[in-house]
Write a protein that holds these residues in place. Structure first.
Motif, mmCIF file in Angstrom:
data_model
loop_
_atom_site.group_PDB
_atom_site.id
_atom_site.type_symbol
_atom_site.label_atom_id
_atom_site.label_comp_id
_atom_site.label_asym_id
_atom_site.label_seq_id
_atom_site.Cartn_x
_atom_site.Cartn_y
_atom_site.Cartn_z
ATOM 1 N N LEU A 61 0.828 -1.209 0.000
ATOM 2 C CA LEU A 61 0.000 0.000 0.000
ATOM 3 C C LEU A 61 0.861 1.257 0.000
ATOM 4 O O LEU A 61 0.551 2.239 -0.688
ATOM 5 C CB LEU A 61 -0.926 -0.001 1.222
ATOM 6 N N ASP A 62 1.924 1.231 0.751
ATOM 7 C CA ASP A 62 2.778 2.411 0.860
ATOM 8 C C ASP A 62 3.511 2.701 -0.445
ATOM 9 O O ASP A 62 3.698 3.861 -0.813
ATOM 10 C CB ASP A 62 3.781 2.197 1.995
ATOM 11 N N LEU A 63 3.926 1.649 -1.154
ATOM 12 C CA LEU A 63 4.751 1.832 -2.340
ATOM 13 C C LEU A 63 3.946 2.074 -3.604
ATOM 14 O O LEU A 63 4.296 2.939 -4.419
ATOM 15 C CB LEU A 63 5.654 0.606 -2.539
ATOM 16 N N PHE A 64 2.859 1.358 -3.789
ATOM 17 C CA PHE A 64 2.245 1.292 -5.114
ATOM 18 C C PHE A 64 0.811 1.822 -5.196
ATOM 19 O O PHE A 64 0.278 1.929 -6.294
ATOM 20 C CB PHE A 64 2.262 -0.163 -5.617
ATOM 21 N N ILE A 65 0.193 2.129 -4.083
ATOM 22 C CA ILE A 65 -1.184 2.626 -4.114
ATOM 23 C C ILE A 65 -1.167 4.125 -3.803
ATOM 24 O O ILE A 65 -0.605 4.548 -2.787
ATOM 25 C CB ILE A 65 -2.078 1.886 -3.101
ATOM 26 N N ALA A 66 -1.777 4.901 -4.692
ATOM 27 C CA ALA A 66 -1.824 6.346 -4.485
ATOM 28 C C ALA A 66 -2.689 6.681 -3.272
ATOM 29 O O ALA A 66 -3.617 5.944 -2.915
ATOM 30 C CB ALA A 66 -2.372 7.031 -5.739
ATOM 31 N N VAL A 67 -2.367 7.803 -2.652
ATOM 32 C CA VAL A 67 -3.119 8.221 -1.473
ATOM 33 C C VAL A 67 -4.560 8.531 -1.880
ATOM 34 O O VAL A 67 -4.821 9.300 -2.800
ATOM 35 C CB VAL A 67 -2.470 9.462 -0.831
ATOM 36 N N GLY A 68 -5.496 7.908 -1.202
ATOM 37 C CA GLY A 68 -6.910 8.097 -1.464
ATOM 38 C C GLY A 68 -7.731 7.450 -0.369
ATOM 39 O O GLY A 68 -7.198 6.960 0.642
ATOM 40 N N PHE A 69 -9.008 7.409 -0.586
ATOM 41 C CA PHE A 69 -9.905 6.883 0.443
ATOM 42 C C PHE A 69 -9.618 5.404 0.714
ATOM 43 O O PHE A 69 -9.569 4.967 1.867
ATOM 44 C CB PHE A 69 -11.361 7.079 -0.012
ATOM 45 N N ILE A 70 -9.432 4.633 -0.357
ATOM 46 C CA ILE A 70 -9.196 3.193 -0.192
ATOM 47 C C ILE A 70 -7.893 2.946 0.554
ATOM 48 O O ILE A 70 -7.824 2.138 1.493
ATOM 49 C CB ILE A 70 -9.185 2.494 -1.570
ATOM 50 N N GLN A 71 -6.845 3.648 0.146
ATOM 51 C CA GLN A 71 -5.554 3.436 0.797
ATOM 52 C C GLN A 71 -5.592 3.817 2.270
ATOM 53 O O GLN A 71 -5.079 3.105 3.136
ATOM 54 C CB GLN A 71 -4.471 4.246 0.066
ATOM 55 N N ARG A 72 -6.219 4.922 2.583
ATOM 56 C CA ARG A 72 -6.280 5.380 3.974
ATOM 57 C C ARG A 72 -7.106 4.418 4.833
ATOM 58 O O ARG A 72 -6.728 4.114 5.976
ATOM 59 C CB ARG A 72 -6.851 6.794 4.019
ATOM 60 N N CYS A 73 -8.202 3.942 4.302
ATOM 61 C CA CYS A 73 -9.015 2.967 5.050
ATOM 62 C C CYS A 73 -8.237 1.678 5.290
ATOM 63 O O CYS A 73 -8.309 1.080 6.371
ATOM 64 C CB CYS A 73 -10.308 2.682 4.311
#
Length: 796
Positions: free
Chosen positions: A383-395
């Motif tokens: 999540l930290d490396l490849f997923i952009a910051v957004g609602f899904i990542q934060r949840c």
């Protein structure tokens, strides 16, 4: 421009000469007529003029001047050519550009995590330094070109050459030489103009890159500042105000793009740190070879099964896994500013290798909880490396943090029970739970960068303390393996007290792993650089007392070096197979003498190095030595006497460790020798501490100076029908059958009284001095049994 104008002026000067033949052909006739007219009108004056003292240059002088000018132009041409260092500089400039392009591209697309930003900052600062060095090198080459042009311009001061240029008749005579000179000049001018342009282009590029690096550093510092530990500034809206309508296709494209960027950054870092990484691999290879050699020696000599008695957990399973775990632990600590993908990948590989090591010994519950920790850490890294910051990542981060808090309260206890060293695990648990809680709060209120950083740090702090506990156990096993292998090579198969030895050895290593753990946590929290800078400022601040100026850093370094020196001199014996409970008969006196000298050298070098590191001026040191001399004269005579006596004992060797000695009313075996005192173990178990000065000032009886054997005596009375020859034979055969009797020196039998059926005699034989009473007792028993078997009575 000044350089160009100088060459234009010089070129114009040469042009006057190069086109002189044409001028000469047009003006020569008129000049001849004029000369003729003057001759006709004033013949007497011309004839009467003396030419004896007239200054004039010969053709040889002109040729020398032309040759000199040609040499100057030729050397100028050769010096203008770029040498190997210049071509290396241009190659460095190209490599710097490729590094800068990669960093600038990565800055635009990579996730703004702390690890990447730290690496960008370090690399950008190094690029900035490289650009400054390249700019300095370019300026130096420009200055060299200026000097070369100055050498050519100096030709104007050559009067002979200038006179030739103004003499139209002589110019025609040396037309061929001037043509060659013109070609050399044009070639030099063309090369210098070309190289001047290359240098100017590279200088312009370095200036542009310095501006780009400066802007990039501002961006990186800004992102690192945003990731600082502060809950007052908000990067994103609160979680309940965020909506995520990004399509799955766009998410997939973003993942693919970020994978490519992170791969490029990690690849660059691998090439950037290739030298140190290769050195680490070679170092681990040497360590693996060293361990494998010791294990192979024990296995070939039938001692491998004894390793189980040392409670080895890792070295008895091979070499590759333990050495890889040691190397990865070092890699994590030595690459504090590596990009996120690189360091997190190393961390994951380390945890996977630990899983293989734990698989055999850990319980099912502990292994299940360990694997759960690995899965959570892997998902968090993805999540930290490849997923952009957004609602899904934060949840997703919040879910992992909640699971982490539960893990810290419920499941983490099963890991602690399996570790060799549990001292820091309580603190690791508190940090793990606390950072996860803080990550949840920061994520909820929009501090996403800080939340992500705290989450990664929480899991790394917990997994790293597990890895460092394994590292500590492996290091102790390697040391115990070395000690046991060395003892086996000396034919000492006795299993020593490894548990107490391990407790002694692990104390300094606990300090090392504590330091490693702290800097890993601080680096992940982005506070290590600030802590190091603050500590460096504090330690390097000059303090003055009277006329003496010092820094806290020098004092701390002084005591650290002294501590390390004493630590080394205490532990150096272990690497030679020496332990405190050494059997008297197995002591190698020569080796102990070498160890004493080694300890003395280590201490002396340590103190000298400490004094040098303290930065104490020599004049102040001489004052200190003078004060010390006064102290010696007043009250330290005995201390200095014992110290000097200790050095004399080490080199003169009247006694050595393991010797059995008598001094005054004391006797016993020499246990240890220091620079001030010597310890002696008496027969009743007491330890006698004798100052070294007393040893040199008194008579010493050394029973083992030459060998370890002592002549003992048994008085016996034999009664019965037996002849002396039979008695002698029976005694000799009895003593020869005893292992502890030294049969290389034959026993001696003396008769003090002989009567009919009665014999009084003395039996003398050599035996080990360390077991005299035991051997004499055994000899009495053997003699009694053998004589009784013959029907003869013996009383001893």
């Amino acid at each position: 421009m000044i350089q160009k104008r100088n060459f234009i002026g010089l070129f114009a000067l040469f042009a006057v000469f190069f086109y002189a033949p044409l001028t000469y052909s047009q003006t020569a006739p008129a000049k001849t007529d004029t000369t003729k007219a003057k001759t006709e009108t004033a013949p007497a004056k011309t004839e009467n003029k003396s030419k004896l003292f007239e200054e004039s240059a010969t053709d040889s002088d002109y040729l020398v001047a032309i040759e000199k000018a040609g040499e100057v132009l030729e050397s100028a041409h050769n010096d203008t050519e770029f040498d190997g260092n210049s071509h290396h500089l241009f190659g460095e400039i190209k490599r710097t550009q490729s590094k800068l392009d990669l960093i600038l591209t990565s800055l635009k697309g990579a996730n703004p995590n702390v690890r990447n930003q730290q690496m960008y900052r370090i690399v950008l600062k190094e690029i900035e330094q490289e650009l400054n060095e390249q700019n300095t090198a370019i300026n130096a080459r420009n200055l060299a070109l200026e000097k070369i042009k100055g050498r050519v311009i100096e030709l104007r001061k050559d009067k002979t050459l200038m006179g030739l240029l103004t003499d139209t008749i002589k110019r025609k005579q040396f037309k061929k030489e001037f043509a060659n000179l013109k070609n050399r000049y044009l070639s030099t001018d063309s090369l210098m103009t070309k190289n001047q342009g290359i240098l100017n282009d590279n200088k312009r590029l370095t200036v542009e890159r310095k501006i780009a690096v400066s802007n990039a550093l501002i961006t990186v510092e800004s992102k690192l500042e945003q990731s600082g530990i502060s809950m007052l500034k908000r990067e994103y809206p609160a979680l309940w105000s965020t909506s995520d309508s990004t399509s799955k296709k766009i998410v997939g494209q973003n993942i693919k793009a970020k994978v490519i960027i992170e791969e490029n950054v990690a690849s660059y870092y691998l090439s950037y740190k290739a030298g140190s990484l290769i050195f680490l691999v070679l170092l681990m290879g040497a360590l693996g070879w060293y361990i494998a050699r010791n294990l192979r020696y024990l296995r070939n000599n039938g001692h491998a099964e004894n390793l189980a008695q040392f409670n080895f957990k890792y070295l008895n399973r091979g070499v590759i896994l333990p050495v890889s775990v040691i190397g990865l632990n070092i890699a994590v600590v030595s690459n504090l500013y590596a990009p996120a993908m690189f360091i997190e990948l190393i961390q994951l590989v380390l945890l996977v290798l630990l899983t293989f090591l734990f698989k055999r010994d850990w319980s099912t519950t502990s292994m299940r909880n360990w694997l759960l920790l690995l899965v959570l850490f892997f998902v968090l890294c993805f999540l930290d490396l490849f997923i952009a910051v957004g609602f899904i990542q934060r949840c997703a981060f919040i879910v992992i943090n909640i699971l982490g808090v539960r893990y810290g309260f419920v499941q983490i206890k099963t890991l602690k029970d399996q570790l060799y060293y549990k001292g820091f695990f309580k603190w690791a648990t508190i940090i793990f739970i606390g950072l996860n809680v803080l990550a949840i709060l920061n994520n909820l209120f929009g501090r996403v960068s800080l939340a992500n950083m705290l989450s990664i740090t929480a899991f790394i702090s917990l997994t790293q303390i597990v890895a460092l506990s394994v590292l500590l156990k492996m290091v102790l096993e390697i040391i115990l393996l070395q000690i046991y292998t060395t003892r086996v090579k000396r034919d000492i198969e006795k299993i020593f007290d490894f548990e107490s030895l391990s407790e002694t050895l692990k104390k300094p290593f606990i300090i090392v792993i504590s330091y490693m753990w702290i800097i890993v946590i601080a680096a992940n929290l982005n506070i290590w650089e600030s802590l190091r800078a603050g500590l460096s400022t504090l330690l390097s601040h000059p303090n003055t007392i009277g006329s003496i100026t010092f820094t806290l850093g020098n004092i701390v370094l002084f005591f650290i070096i002294i501590w390390v020196a004493h630590l080394l001199q205490n532990y150096v014996a272990y690497f030679f197979g020496e332990v405190d409970d050494e059997n008297e008969e197995n002591i190698n006196k020569k080796q102990h003498s070498k160890l004493l000298i080694t300890r003395l050298v280590v201490l002396i070098c340590g103190y000298l190095l400490a004094v040098a590191a303290s930065g104490m001026p020599l004049d102040k040191l001489s004052i200190l030595l003078g004060a010390l001399g006064v102290g010696v004269g007043l009250g330290l005579q005995s201390v200095v006497n014992n110290f000097v006596s200790g050095i004399i004992l080490i080199f003169d060797k009247p006694i050595q460790i393991g010797d059995v000695i008598n001094i005054a009313s004391e006797s016993g075996r020499v246990k240890s020798m220091g620079l001030r005192t010597t310890k002696i173990n008496s027969a009743n178990g007491a330890e006698i501490i004798i100052p070294n000065g007393n040893l040199l000032s008194q008579n010493i009886t050394n029973w083992t100076y030459t060998d370890n054997y002592k002549l003992v005596e048994i008085t016996a009375e034999v009664s019965g029908e037996i002849m002396p020859e039979e008695i002698n034979t029976l005694i000799l055969s009895s003593l020869e059958g005893m292992d502890l009797v030294n049969n290389t020196k034959p026993p001696q039998i003396y008769y003090t009284a002989i009567a009919d059926g009665k014999f009084k005699l003395q039996i003398k034989f050599w035996c080990s001095i360390y077991r005299t009473e035991e051997i004499v007792s055994s000899a009495r028993q053997v003699l009694f049994s053998n004589f009784k078997a013959k029907g003869v009575t013996i009383a001893t």
